[in-house]
Motif scaffolding. Structure first.
Motif, PDB file in Angstrom:
ATOM      1  N   LYS A  13     -17.021 -29.600 -30.203  1.00  0.00           N
ATOM      2  CA  LYS A  13     -16.920 -30.063 -31.594  1.00  0.00           C
ATOM      3  C   LYS A  13     -16.151 -31.382 -31.671  1.00  0.00           C
ATOM      4  O   LYS A  13     -16.514 -32.277 -32.450  1.00  0.00           O
ATOM      5  CB  LYS A  13     -16.233 -28.998 -32.453  1.00  0.00           C
ATOM      6  N   GLN A  14     -15.096 -31.513 -30.873  1.00  0.00           N
ATOM      7  CA  GLN A  14     -14.323 -32.766 -30.873  1.00  0.00           C
ATOM      8  C   GLN A  14     -15.207 -33.945 -30.469  1.00  0.00           C
ATOM      9  O   GLN A  14     -15.145 -35.020 -31.080  1.00  0.00           O
ATOM     10  CB  GLN A  14     -13.139 -32.650 -29.901  1.00  0.00           C
TER      11      GLN A  14
ATOM     12  N   THR B 219     -17.992 -34.789 -33.197  1.00  0.00           N
ATOM     13  CA  THR B 219     -17.489 -35.291 -34.485  1.00  0.00           C
ATOM     14  C   THR B 219     -16.627 -36.541 -34.330  1.00  0.00           C
ATOM     15  O   THR B 219     -16.035 -37.004 -35.307  1.00  0.00           O
ATOM     16  CB  THR B 219     -16.673 -34.193 -35.198  1.00  0.00           C
ATOM     17  N   CYS B 220     -16.552 -37.075 -33.117  1.00  0.00           N
ATOM     18  CA  CYS B 220     -15.803 -38.326 -32.896  1.00  0.00           C
ATOM     19  C   CYS B 220     -16.752 -39.501 -33.119  1.00  0.00           C
ATOM     20  O   CYS B 220     -17.722 -39.687 -32.365  1.00  0.00           O
ATOM     21  CB  CYS B 220     -15.220 -38.354 -31.482  1.00  0.00           C
TER      22      CYS B 220
ATOM     23  N   CYS C 199     -10.106 -38.361 -27.525  1.00  0.00           N
ATOM     24  CA  CYS C 199     -11.024 -38.767 -28.593  1.00  0.00           C
ATOM     25  C   CYS C 199     -10.331 -39.682 -29.597  1.00  0.00           C
ATOM     26  O   CYS C 199     -10.957 -40.598 -30.161  1.00  0.00           O
ATOM     27  CB  CYS C 199     -11.585 -37.538 -29.307  1.00  0.00           C
ATOM     28  N   SER C 200      -9.042 -39.453 -29.830  1.00  0.00           N
ATOM     29  CA  SER C 200      -8.287 -40.317 -30.753  1.00  0.00           C
ATOM     30  C   SER C 200      -8.141 -41.728 -30.195  1.00  0.00           C
ATOM     31  O   SER C 200      -8.065 -42.705 -30.946  1.00  0.00           O
ATOM     32  CB  SER C 200      -6.902 -39.716 -31.022  1.00  0.00           C
TER      33      SER C 200
ATOM     34  N   SER D   4      -8.486 -33.412 -24.564  1.00  0.00           N
ATOM     35  CA  SER D   4      -9.705 -34.053 -25.081  1.00  0.00           C
ATOM     36  C   SER D   4      -9.514 -34.543 -26.513  1.00  0.00           C
ATOM     37  O   SER D   4     -10.050 -35.590 -26.891  1.00  0.00           O
ATOM     38  CB  SER D   4     -10.881 -33.071 -25.012  1.00  0.00           C
ATOM     39  N   LYS D   5      -8.745 -33.815 -27.294  1.00  0.00           N
ATOM     40  CA  LYS D   5      -8.504 -34.246 -28.672  1.00  0.00           C
ATOM     41  C   LYS D   5      -7.763 -35.579 -28.696  1.00  0.00           C
ATOM     42  O   LYS D   5      -8.094 -36.486 -29.476  1.00  0.00           O
ATOM     43  CB  LYS D   5      -7.700 -33.174 -29.405  1.00  0.00           C
TER      44      LYS D   5
ATOM     45  N   GLU E 257     -14.523 -25.713 -28.753  1.00  0.00           N
ATOM     46  CA  GLU E 257     -13.595 -26.609 -29.447  1.00  0.00           C
ATOM     47  C   GLU E 257     -13.747 -28.035 -28.918  1.00  0.00           C
ATOM     48  O   GLU E 257     -13.776 -29.009 -29.686  1.00  0.00           O
ATOM     49  CB  GLU E 257     -12.168 -26.116 -29.259  1.00  0.00           C
TER      50      GLU E 257
ATOM     51  N   TYR F 169     -20.846 -31.252 -37.434  1.00  0.00           N
ATOM     52  CA  TYR F 169     -21.006 -30.533 -36.166  1.00  0.00           C
ATOM     53  C   TYR F 169     -22.296 -29.709 -36.178  1.00  0.00           C
ATOM     54  O   TYR F 169     -23.084 -29.742 -35.225  1.00  0.00           O
ATOM     55  CB  TYR F 169     -19.787 -29.635 -35.937  1.00  0.00           C
TER      56      TYR F 169
ATOM     57  N   SER G  76      -8.449 -28.698 -24.121  1.00  0.00           N
ATOM     58  CA  SER G  76      -8.952 -29.164 -25.418  1.00  0.00           C
ATOM     59  C   SER G  76      -7.913 -30.032 -26.125  1.00  0.00           C
ATOM     60  O   SER G  76      -8.266 -30.911 -26.930  1.00  0.00           O
ATOM     61  CB  SER G  76      -9.351 -27.980 -26.304  1.00  0.00           C
TER      62      SER G  76
END
Length: 658
Positions: free
Chosen positions: A559-560, A563-564, A486-487, A482-483, A556, A619, A479
């Protein structure tokens, strides 16, 4: 003529030496001591003397004979035989010094100088081979032969063996400057009592610490069962009555230990009359001979122990230096493969593994990339880790090894650095469609550091599940990946918004979600083979349950994605479909534990919706939207009503949980 054969033999040895790799040639600097030089010189002198004697006899035309084994043999023949024997003996010595394994280190200072020379010249290939050539000496320099004898004594009913060994133990300890230990004395309680008053830990050298540690091991082995078999007193009961669980021999100096034992180093072992003086059997004689052989080995290998420890320290400094460890890992990965599962005292293996694995992951041509590419049998299920993949086998044949050395940290750090490095670029190639690798094309995928890092976690955690490891193996790093992805995620001209994978980052995100879903599905498909450690369905951490940890990580991750803002809606729906499909498959499963895990998924999602953050409502709304826009026929098992979707949607309504 014998001289020609002798000359040929020595010429062949020189030729073989010239052909040896450098790490074996340098043995001449540390494996030959003064005695060896003297012996070689003496052999050459003797061969020369025999040659001159033969020439003299030949020139004098004398016929002489020698008496050997009761027979008269012509002198010329005897001289030739002796020359050839000495030549072949030299071949044996050459083999033992330059070819046999392991090498013998007779000059520790010369060996350290060689290590420093190779390090300074950055000759890492020869350096790694030199360390590997002397692996056991460097990393296992404890007195193994002595311990082997003690194990033999401890497991033997051979009274003669005990009698022989007690005198040998006394002799060996005298040579090492240690007091004689009256192990076989029946009055053991008198030996023990002074220690029960407590002793102050003195300031003593590392050498004394080492000898005390070895002595402690000897006592533990010998007194384990031998004492109870031979004598009336029980050591354990004495200690229990005295209120002291053990004696800390490490805290004693030599003088204090002598005082404790009330012995002098010249004391003789008292003859214990309880030992049966009967004639030993053939098996007992064999036992005695084997121990005497080990005792000889002890006296030989116990020399220069302090130098060996200095060598070990020098090697540790080299291996824990990132400047040197990286090139060593690339030139000779087998050295690290041997070190990883090995139990080595006084060596920071976790730090070494961190540098070693990070170095391998930084080079796409390393053995790490090759082995992960080759280790695909069982893809999508449980990987079969082949012995040929030595690095993966060393790490995951017993996943406790990977856990103990925290192998997930260097991989995770390296993956995060690679993603962060892309962020600093003017153009991030991962935002291209098939820019960094071709989807489904192994040659390009398995040369990508991010993909290989994700697959490494897949192999590690999957194997940990099947080995019933009670630890999450830091799968939460997925996660974290992935965060950061996503950035970095952007739809650019080179992307394809409406494709299954708009860009390379989308492919990596789908790989992460598929891996997490696979782990969770094992609770439904292979319940009897993997570890199920669920304690409750609450969305709290349970570090001992990999499947519940995977659910928390998946939610988690979900959700990432949702919400991206830069990720296309079609890709978000694909990920939601995976999550919902997983939930309903577990929900309608006939396995109770699978039903419980389905509830964990919902509760973890509700927990994320209830967080007081800007994207919690977003979300929740997207969850409800996707529940009603994804075809229920695809989500639900055959013959199941869509009411279950409405029931799930109802649980996410704002008024129901706020």
């Amino acid at each position: 003529m014998a001289e020609v054969l002798v000359f040929t033999i020595f010429a062949a040895m020189i030729a073989v030496y010239s052909a040896l790799p450098e790490h074996k040639q340098v043995r001449v600097r540390y494996s030959i001591d003064q005695w060896s030089i003297f012996l070689v010189s003496f052999v050459f002198f003797l061969i020369s003397l025999l040659y001159l004697s033969k020439r003299y006899i030949s020139e004098s035309e004398l016929y002489t004979e020698m008496a050997i084994l009761g027979r008269q043999i012509p002198s010329l023949f005897a001289i030739d035989a002796l020359q050839i024997t000495l030549a072949f003996t030299s071949v044996l010595g050459f083999y033992l010094i330059f070819i046999s394994e392991p090498a013998r280190i007779r000059d520790g200072d010369a060996f350290i100088d060689e290590l420093r020379r190779l390090t300074h010249n950055r000759e890492y290939s020869d350096l790694s081979l030199l360390i590997e050539d002397n692996y056991n000496t460097i990393f296992h320099h404890n007195d193994d032969a002595r311990i082997e004898v003690l194990r033999r004594v401890n497991s033997s009913d051979n009274d003669s063996l005990v009698r022989i060994w007690r005198y040998d133990l006394q002799y060996s300890d005298k040579k090492r400057g240690l007091p004689s230990i009256n192990i076989l004395d029946t009055d053991y309680e008198e030996f023990l009592n002074p220690a029960l008053d407590g002793l102050i830990d003195p300031d003593h050298s590392d050498l004394i610490k080492y000898e005390r540690s070895l002595l402690d091991t000897e006592l533990e082995l010998l007194l384990g069962t031998q004492y109870e078999e031979l004598f009336e007193d029980d050591v354990a009961s004495i200690l229990e009555e005295a209120g002291s669980p053990a004696i800390d021999f490490d805290s004693l100096t030599t003088e204090e230990l002598e005082e404790l034992m009330n012995l002098d180093s010249n004391d003789e072992y008292p003859v214990n009359q309880s030992i049966d003086p009967r004639k030993p059997t053939n098996l007992e004689i064999y036992d005695i001979l084997m121990c005497l052989i080990y005792s000889i080995i002890i006296d030989i290998t116990n020399i220069e122990k302090e130098q060996i420890r200095r060598i070990s320290t020098e090697v540790e400094i080299i291996l824990l230096n990132e400047t040197h460890c990286g090139p060593i890992a690339m030139n000779n990965p087998d050295l690290g493969v041997n070190l990883i599962p090995d139990e080595i005292e006084d060596f920071d293996k976790s730090e070494f593994v961190d540098i070693y694995i990070r170095s391998l992951h930084s080079d796409i041509n390393s053995t790490l990339y090759q082995e992960i590419k080759n280790n695909r049998f069982g893809e999508g299920k449980r990987y079969r880790i082949e012995e040929e993949n030595r690095l993966l086998s060393a790490l995951f044949s017993d996943c406790n090894v990977a856990k103990d050395v925290a192998v997930y940290n260097p991989i995770a750090d390296s993956v995060k650095e690679n993603i962060q490095r892309q962020r600093r670029k003017d153009h991030d190639e991962y935002n291209n469609h098939q820019g960094m690798f071709k989807y489904g094309h192994d040659e390009s995928r398995f040369r990508d550091p991010i993909f290989v890092g994700i697959r490494f976690f897949d192999i590690m955690v999957t194997e940990s599940l099947y080995q019933h490891i009670e630890w999450h193996m830091w799968l939460y790093y997925l996660s974290t990946f992935s965060k950061r992805i996503c950035s970095n995620f952007k739809i650019i001209d080179e992307s394809k918004r409406n494709h299954e994978f708009p860009n390379d980052y989308a492919y990596l995100l789908k790989e992460i979600s598929s891996i997490l879903v696979k782990w969770i599905r094992l609770s439904h498909r292979e319940t009897s083979e993997v570890r199920i450690g669920l304690e409750n369905v609450a969305p709290n951490h349970e570090n001992g349950d990999i499947i519940k940890s995977s659910i928390r990580c998946l939610v988690e991750f979900h959700k990432q994605i949702l919400t991206c803002d830069d990720i296309p809606g079609s890709f978000k729906r694909d990920i939601s479909y995976q999550v919902f499909k997983l939930h309903f498959d577990l929900y309608f499963s006939h396995e109770t534990i699978a039903n419980q895990y389905s509830e964990v998924i919902v509760l973890c999602m509700l927990e994320r919706c209830e967080e007081y953050s800007r994207d919690s409502d977003q979300y929740r709304n997207l969850i409800m939207n996707h529940l009603h826009t994804i075809d229920s026929i695809d989500l639900l098992p055959i013959n199941e009503s869509s009411e279950s979707i409405d029931e799930l949607s109802q649980r996410f309504r704002l008024d129901d949980y706020r």
